[in-house]
Design a protein around this motif. Structure first.
Motif, PDB file in Angstrom:
ATOM      1  N   VAL A   1       0.856  -1.185   0.000  1.00 24.60           N
ATOM      2  CA  VAL A   1       0.000   0.000   0.000  1.00 24.60           C
ATOM      3  C   VAL A   1       0.895   1.239   0.000  1.00 24.60           C
ATOM      4  CG1 VAL A   1      -1.825   1.245   1.208  1.00 24.60           C
ATOM      5  CG2 VAL A   1      -1.766  -1.255   1.277  1.00 24.60           C
ATOM      6  N   LYS A   2       0.736   2.104  -1.011  1.00 27.65           N
ATOM      7  CA  LYS A   2       1.557   3.296  -1.122  1.00 27.65           C
ATOM      8  C   LYS A   2       1.132   4.345  -0.095  1.00 27.65           C
ATOM      9  CE  LYS A   2       2.316   2.636  -6.096  1.00 27.65           C
ATOM     10  NZ  LYS A   2       2.144   3.228  -7.441  1.00 27.65           N
ATOM     11  N   SER A   3       2.044   5.271   0.192  1.00 27.77           N
ATOM     12  CA  SER A   3       1.757   6.328   1.160  1.00 27.77           C
ATOM     13  C   SER A   3       0.576   7.174   0.699  1.00 27.77           C
ATOM     14  CB  SER A   3       2.990   7.219   1.344  1.00 27.77           C
ATOM     15  OG  SER A   3       4.080   6.470   1.839  1.00 27.77           O
ATOM     16  N   GLY A   4      -0.249   7.605   1.653  1.00 27.23           N
ATOM     17  CA  GLY A   4      -1.382   8.452   1.308  1.00 27.23           C
ATOM     18  C   GLY A   4      -2.523   8.297   2.291  1.00 27.23           C
ATOM     19  N   THR A   5      -3.619   8.979   1.975  1.00 22.42           N
ATOM     20  CA  THR A   5      -4.835   8.915   2.787  1.00 22.42           C
ATOM     21  C   THR A   5      -5.823   7.949   2.142  1.00 22.42           C
ATOM     22  OG1 THR A   5      -4.538  11.204   3.501  1.00 22.42           O
ATOM     23  CG2 THR A   5      -6.727  10.256   3.766  1.00 22.42           C
ATOM     24  N   TYR A   6      -6.408   7.067   2.963  1.00 18.53           N
ATOM     25  CA  TYR A   6      -7.310   6.049   2.453  1.00 18.53           C
ATOM     26  C   TYR A   6      -8.584   6.012   3.299  1.00 18.53           C
ATOM     27  CZ  TYR A   6      -3.344   4.172  -0.202  1.00 18.53           C
ATOM     28  OH  TYR A   6      -2.281   4.012  -1.055  1.00 18.53           O
ATOM     29  N   THR A   7      -9.648   5.536   2.666  1.00 20.04           N
ATOM     30  CA  THR A   7     -10.874   5.208   3.384  1.00 20.04           C
ATOM     31  C   THR A   7     -11.005   3.699   3.430  1.00 20.04           C
ATOM     32  OG1 THR A   7     -11.975   7.221   2.616  1.00 20.04           O
ATOM     33  CG2 THR A   7     -13.382   5.445   3.455  1.00 20.04           C
ATOM     34  N   ILE A   8     -11.114   3.156   4.633  1.00 18.63           N
ATOM     35  CA  ILE A   8     -11.298   1.714   4.780  1.00 18.63           C
ATOM     36  C   ILE A   8     -12.749   1.461   5.156  1.00 18.63           C
ATOM     37  CG2 ILE A   8     -10.542   1.662   7.216  1.00 18.63           C
ATOM     38  CD1 ILE A   8      -9.273  -1.107   6.513  1.00 18.63           C
ATOM     39  N   ILE A   9     -13.399   0.549   4.423  1.00 13.47           N
ATOM     40  CA  ILE A   9     -14.830   0.280   4.589  1.00 13.47           C
ATOM     41  C   ILE A   9     -15.021  -1.194   4.947  1.00 13.47           C
ATOM     42  CG2 ILE A   9     -17.098   0.305   3.496  1.00 13.47           C
ATOM     43  CD1 ILE A   9     -16.068   2.461   1.616  1.00 13.47           C
ATOM     44  N   PHE A  10     -15.736  -1.448   6.051  1.00 14.83           N
ATOM     45  CA  PHE A  10     -16.084  -2.795   6.474  1.00 14.83           C
ATOM     46  C   PHE A  10     -17.543  -3.060   6.129  1.00 14.83           C
ATOM     47  CE2 PHE A  10     -12.577  -1.562   9.188  1.00 14.83           C
ATOM     48  CZ  PHE A  10     -11.793  -2.708   9.252  1.00 14.83           C
ATOM     49  N   GLU A  11     -17.799  -4.199   5.471  1.00  8.96           N
ATOM     50  CA  GLU A  11     -19.164  -4.640   5.190  1.00  8.96           C
ATOM     51  C   GLU A  11     -19.301  -6.053   5.759  1.00  8.96           C
ATOM     52  OE1 GLU A  11     -20.717  -3.395   1.153  1.00  8.96           O
ATOM     53  OE2 GLU A  11     -18.558  -3.023   0.870  1.00  8.96           O
TER      54      GLU A  11
ATOM     55  N   LYS B   1     -11.191   6.798   8.108  1.00  5.11           N
ATOM     56  CA  LYS B   1     -10.048   7.351   7.379  1.00  5.11           C
ATOM     57  C   LYS B   1      -8.751   6.883   8.040  1.00  5.11           C
ATOM     58  CE  LYS B   1     -12.044  10.245   4.374  1.00  5.11           C
ATOM     59  NZ  LYS B   1     -11.832  10.184   2.908  1.00  5.11           N
ATOM     60  N   ILE B   2      -7.766   6.502   7.229  1.00  8.65           N
ATOM     61  CA  ILE B   2      -6.475   6.092   7.756  1.00  8.65           C
ATOM     62  C   ILE B   2      -5.362   6.723   6.934  1.00  8.65           C
ATOM     63  CG2 ILE B   2      -7.353   3.880   8.615  1.00  8.65           C
ATOM     64  CD1 ILE B   2      -5.951   2.531   6.249  1.00  8.65           C
TER      65      ILE B   2
END
Length: 805
Positions: free
Chosen positions: A66-76, A85-86
């Motif tokens: 996973v490259k550096s940056g801002t991500y949204t992680i979604i659990f279903e 947000k991570i």
């Protein structure tokens, strides 16, 4: 050899030019039911690129590179959706844990990897922090870093495990746990017992060398009694091979490898998955065209796979299979040479014939200058072969009945076969014959998991097992042909309770198991067969219990644990109805005893686990004690079975022995790219009766008192270097003399074996397609040692290429 040295050196030089592989985002979904079905996790970058993966049966998920940056992680999960947000920075790991059990909350830990989850400790998923027993995990990354080919190689560095390879690849392997016998360690495939119903002790030893890594996600190890969970043979420990679970999307790898001893190996796997359907499949072909003595041909073909289907969010149907087909050329057994003592009560120091002398012996020539030699190692037998194969198929249903109640059932079918062909060539007197051993085990199991409150899990279930044994013999004339068949079945009831208190710092586990047996009359191809008038009353029932407790001091990072339990081993069909066929009298000679009691043991261990430096260092110390209360042995003078005589002795219940000792280990990660593991095991194991009749020696054979292992892994960007080392103390082992027809006890020096592996990954076109270049130097110190008189590999080299996507 120069090629492989150049390969390793090149890996060092290219490390500086490699790019950053990216970080890892991983985590655990904690649910009220531990066996809950998998859900989906999505990782969305700031520019809208989406990656998806499934939560596996452990509740674990993982995104790599996973490259550096801002991500949204979604659990279903179970129809519920939660996001967070991570931030990912460099190659620092990020752990994201989702607790649906009581708070539906997400916890993000930066710079920390995932907390490991294990199944073998309780038969259901448990975070390592909540395990009150002694466990080890060998994951796929470690298997790749060490370039291990099969199970026995991977287990050699586990504390308390004594692993012996008697000859080269494909030949007999022994695993002894905590100073006990080969048959005292249970082997599982995906949590289901794997054993050979046609072997003398009914365990998995005959196929240990054939368990080649093909599509294995991890190996989980329980050190200590596990019979209340897993039944027979789990007296000293349990080994569980877990098949790779399907992931989201299409992924795979293909690898080729070659090297010393005529090694050629090719293997690959493929996985594909969606929300409802997924599969994994792996296949391998391993060949050694030369082996240790230049004529030790061996080959193994393995296929391993899994299919998962989820028609809805509460139902999962899974099918798994594991199949092997192997061939190996066998050598003669070691023999004595020189002046033997007047009795076998004297321990002989093991001094082998030299290679030149061994070649003279194998060619039937007089042996020169043999004054110091005391034993003859195994030598080539040009017409002695073994073909072995097994098929293991499983189908499993998991059904969530309510938020707190889960039902799970499985059926397992296992068919094993071994064929030994021998003719008149080779050293000593030999006759031409073929022996075929067939075993079949069918198992049906069903249980309920009930979680009335968080931290409390009740399990109750029933298991039915039926096994068959077959032995056929053939000779060129047909006069010595024979056939024997035997059957037994059992019903088992079991229950377990896991409880967590004080914020799960206090963990208590308890389990009970009762197994009831039923025998069928054996069948032989002669009219005056043995056991025909024997009264086949139901054999004695096996009862077991198990209890463990641990407490974790969060402030100091200290865990205290204790475990007590009794174990058992079901008498094998050979021990109940075993015979050998006399071609002179053309009759079966009985050895077995249908009414044998199960072997029984009591074991306890206690220890401390301590973490330091923000979980970067883990120190563990364990004391263990096992008493084999009642075992099955072979007696020279034994009672008849009805009118069936046993003139050459037979199997009887007898007293066992005692094994005790201590295990120490240190696992240190001084940086995110460096890992160091070291362990020391002291074992003091004795028998009530000598294992070699008349010797008076009660020290358990094959068990060194001291064993040390060391594993170091260093990652430098895309370069990985691994060094593992194993050293054992001196030990005793038996050798049968073909000159005096007696067995003598020898003292062998231990081994000093070090392996060095290097690998380098090159991204191709994108981070998702990678080329892996790797090489291994085996036994780099070229230490010359023998396992029970059998020769072992000297310094070797192998290397290859792999492509993953």
């Amino acid at each position: 050899m120069k090629f492989f040295a150049t390969l390793i050196f090149t890996l060092f030089l290219t490390a500086a030019a490699s790019g950053q592989p990216g970080g890892v985002v991983s985590g655990v979904v904690e649910k009220s039911t531990r066996n809950a079905l998998a859900g989906k996790v999505s990782l969305i970058s700031s520019d809208g690129q989406t990656r998806e993966t499934r939560v596996d049966s452990y509740g674990v998920f993982r995104f790599a590179s996973v490259k550096s940056g801002t991500y949204t992680i979604i659990f279903e999960i179970d129809g519920e959706r939660k996001e967070e947000k991570i931030e990912v920075s460099g190659n620092a790991p990020v752990s994201v844990n989702y607790n649906t059990a009581n708070c539906a909350c997400i916890t993000v830990l930066r710079g920390a990897g995932i907390s490991e989850v294990v199944r073998v400790s309780a038969g259901t998923s448990q975070p390592i922090a909540e395990v009150s027993k002694t466990v080890n995990i060998i994951d796929q990354a470690e298997i790749n870093d060490r370039n291990e080919i099969n199970l026995t190689g991977a287990l050699s560095t586990v504390p308390g495990f004594r692993v012996q390879q008697l000859g080269g690849f494909g030949k007999t392997a022994n695993i002894k746990t905590r100073g006990l016998r080969n048959q005292d360690t249970a082997v599982l495939i995906d949590g289901v017992r794997f054993r050979d119903a046609s072997s003398i002790t009914g365990d998995a030893s005959a196929f240990l060398s054939d368990l080649v890594f093909t599509n294995t996600a991890r190996v989980e190890v329980l050190r200590g009694s596990g019979s209340s969970l897993y039944g027979t043979n789990a007296i000293g420990g349990v080994i569980d091979l877990r098949t790779q679970e399907p992931g989201t999307g299409t992924h795979g790898s293909f690898t080729g490898e070659g090297g010393s001893l005529g090694l050629r190996r090719f293997f690959g796997n493929l996985t594909n998955g969606t929300d409802k359907f997924g599969f994994t499949f792996g296949a391998s072909r391993t060949e050694y065209t030369k082996g240790i003595d230049g004529e030790d041909d061996a080959s193994n073909t393995t296929a391993n796979g899994r299919v998962d289907y989820r028609p809805n969010g509460k139902t999962n149907i899974s099918g798994r299979f594991y199949v092997t087909n192997a061939f190996v050329r066998l050598n003669s057994n070691p023999d004595t040479i020189g002046d033997l003592p007047a009795s076998n009560r004297t321990i002989i120091n093991a001094v082998p014939l030299s290679i030149a002398q061994l070649n003279q012996y194998a060619a039937g020539q007089p042996i020169t200058d043999r004054q110091r030699a005391t034993f003859i190692p195994d030598v080539n037998d040009p017409d002695n072969f073994q073909r072995s194969k097994f098929f293991n198929g499983q189908i499993m249903l998991t059904q969530i009945l309510s938020r707190n109640l889960t039902f799970q059932a499985y059926y397992s079918g296992l068919r094993s076969s071994r064929e030994n062909d021998n003719s008149t060539r080779g050293v000593g007197f030999q006759s031409a014959s073929t022996s075929v051993f067939d075993g079949t085990i069918q198992t049906a199991n069903a249980h309920f998991d009930w979680t009335p409150a968080r931290g409390n899990l009740f399990t109750a279930g029933y298991e039915y097992e039926r096994e068959k044994y077959g032995n056929d013999g053939f000779t060129p004339s047909g006069n010595g042909n024979f056939s024997a068949r035997a059957k037994q079945s059992s019903s088992t009831f079991y229950a377990q309770h896991l409880a967590g208190f004080l914020g799960d710092r206090l963990q208590i586990a308890g389990g009970v198991r009762a197994q009831f047996f039923s025998l069928k009359n054996p069948a032989f191809n002669v009219s005056n067969a043995p056991y025909q008038d024997a009264t086949l009353d139901d054999p004695p029932t096996a009862y077991t219990f198990d209890g463990s407790i641990s407490y974790f001091f969060a402030r100091t990072g200290t865990k205290l644990r204790a475990h007590i339990g009794n174990g058992y081993r079901v008498p094998s069909l050979y021990e109940r109805f075993g015979t050998f066929y006399s071609s002179f009298s053309q009759n079966f000679i009985a050895l077995g005893a249908p009414g044998l009691k199960p072997e029984r043991s009591i074991a306890y261990d206690g220890g401390i686990d301590q973490t330091f430096f923000k979980n970067r260092a883990h120190v563990s110390a364990t004391y263990f004690y096992t008493h084999l209360i009642e075992t099955i042995g072979f007696g020279n003078i034994v009672p008849n079975i009805g009118t069936t005589t046993r003139p050459f002795g037979g199997y009887i219940n007898t007293k066992g022995g005692i094994a005790r000792g201590a295990e120490f280990s240190v696992d240190v990660k001084p940086s995110r790219s460096t890992g160091i593991f070291a362990s020391y095991t002291f074992t003091n194991s004795d028998q009530r009766e000598p294992q070699v009749s008349g010797s008076g020696i009660i020290e358990t054979l094959g068990i060194p008192k001291h064993q040390f292992s060391f594993v170091a892994t260093q990652r430098i960007k895309n370069l990985t270097l691994n060094f593992d080392f194993l050293a054992t103390g001196r030990y005793l082992a038996p050798i049968f003399s073909n000159s005096t027809f007696s067995t003598y006890v020898y003292r062998f020096d231990g081994n000093r074996k070090g392996d060095l592996t290097g690998s380098y990954e090159v991204p191709l076109r994108s981070e998702n397609v990678r080329l892996r270049i790797f090489g291994t130097f085996g036994n780099i110190f070229d230490h010359d040692y023998y396992e029970n008189g059998f020769r072992t590999e000297g310094r070797t080299a192998r290397g290859g290429l792999g492509l993953s996507f």
